[in-house]
Write an enzyme that holds these catalytic residues in place. Sequence first.
Site, mmCIF file in Angstrom:
data_model
loop_
_atom_site.group_PDB
_atom_site.id
_atom_site.type_symbol
_atom_site.label_atom_id
_atom_site.label_comp_id
_atom_site.label_asym_id
_atom_site.label_seq_id
_atom_site.Cartn_x
_atom_site.Cartn_y
_atom_site.Cartn_z
ATOM 1 N N ASN A 25 0.862 -1.171 0.000
ATOM 2 C CA ASN A 25 0.000 0.000 0.000
ATOM 3 C C ASN A 25 0.906 1.231 0.000
ATOM 4 O OD1 ASN A 25 0.625 0.743 2.802
ATOM 5 N ND2 ASN A 25 -0.624 -1.027 3.353
ATOM 6 N N GLY A 33 -3.030 -9.503 3.069
ATOM 7 C CA GLY A 33 -2.638 -10.261 1.892
ATOM 8 C C GLY A 33 -1.148 -10.507 1.794
ATOM 9 N N VAL A 34 -0.628 -10.455 0.567
ATOM 10 C CA VAL A 34 0.783 -10.741 0.327
ATOM 11 C C VAL A 34 1.673 -9.706 1.020
ATOM 12 C CG1 VAL A 34 1.020 -9.505 -1.884
ATOM 13 C CG2 VAL A 34 2.434 -11.501 -1.427
ATOM 14 N N ASP A 35 1.217 -8.476 1.117
ATOM 15 C CA ASP A 35 1.971 -7.418 1.796
ATOM 16 C C ASP A 35 2.241 -7.806 3.248
ATOM 17 O OD1 ASP A 35 3.147 -4.944 2.407
ATOM 18 O OD2 ASP A 35 1.246 -3.869 2.463
ATOM 19 N N SER A 122 -2.594 -6.345 -7.109
ATOM 20 C CA SER A 122 -3.926 -5.709 -7.078
ATOM 21 C C SER A 122 -5.106 -6.680 -7.155
ATOM 22 C CB SER A 122 -4.077 -4.648 -8.189
ATOM 23 O OG SER A 122 -3.348 -3.493 -7.868
ATOM 24 N N GLY A 124 -6.016 -9.052 -4.919
ATOM 25 C CA GLY A 124 -6.577 -9.445 -3.630
ATOM 26 C C GLY A 124 -7.638 -8.445 -3.193
ATOM 27 N N ILE A 125 -7.376 -7.804 -2.083
ATOM 28 C CA ILE A 125 -8.335 -6.849 -1.527
ATOM 29 C C ILE A 125 -8.588 -5.655 -2.448
ATOM 30 C CG2 ILE A 125 -6.680 -5.496 -0.194
ATOM 31 C CD1 ILE A 125 -8.881 -5.674 2.091
ATOM 32 N N TYR A 126 -7.650 -5.360 -3.364
ATOM 33 C CA TYR A 126 -7.850 -4.251 -4.298
ATOM 34 C C TYR A 126 -8.815 -4.607 -5.429
ATOM 35 C CZ TYR A 126 -4.151 -1.355 -2.201
ATOM 36 O OH TYR A 126 -3.400 -0.578 -1.371
#
Length: 189
Positions: A25, A33-35, A122, A124-126
């Site tokens: 982000n 997520g991956v982050d 982008s 996943g949650i995006y």
Amino acid sequence: MANCIRIIRGDITRLQVGAIVNAANSSLMGGGGVDGEIHRAAGPALLAACRAVVARQGECPVGEAVITEAGRLNARAVIHTVGPIWRGGGHDEARLLANAYRNSLSLARENQIDSVAFPSISTGIYGYPKDQAAQIAFATVIEALRQSEWPKQVWFACYDEQTFALYEGLLAKWQHSEGSYSQQTHGEG
């Protein structure tokens, strides 16, 4: 083109590559997520490195990328890039997503990193549709690899079977049309 593309179904944090790309982000402070997985696996050194980047230059804009040390990961560096939030496709999302991949590869070249592993940025949650995101990612990476010898290897680390199948299909089409060398790996990394 002597570069190699690899596709793996597994955990990006376990790969031994020159750089892992983090779908970050803008704050670079970790998230879901991956982050979040990359930050947890890398440990506190990654968060400290991200704080230093933000203190020096501010938050990372969508489509841009920054590079930091990798902490406890089996990588030399982490390239943090911010993908767009999907808002229906009419808000420049495709260009911004391509820029996230392009700018990540540019940092790899500048730092002479020979292998880079990408997650599906982008999706996943995006909320970016996985099929569209995969096509943009693959086309952008192919274009960049045609222009440079660096990196030598690009990995697409796919977290789920659907994403893996999308990239596997794109790789098969590209191999057929280009006759280029690449490899696929299935299973955990």
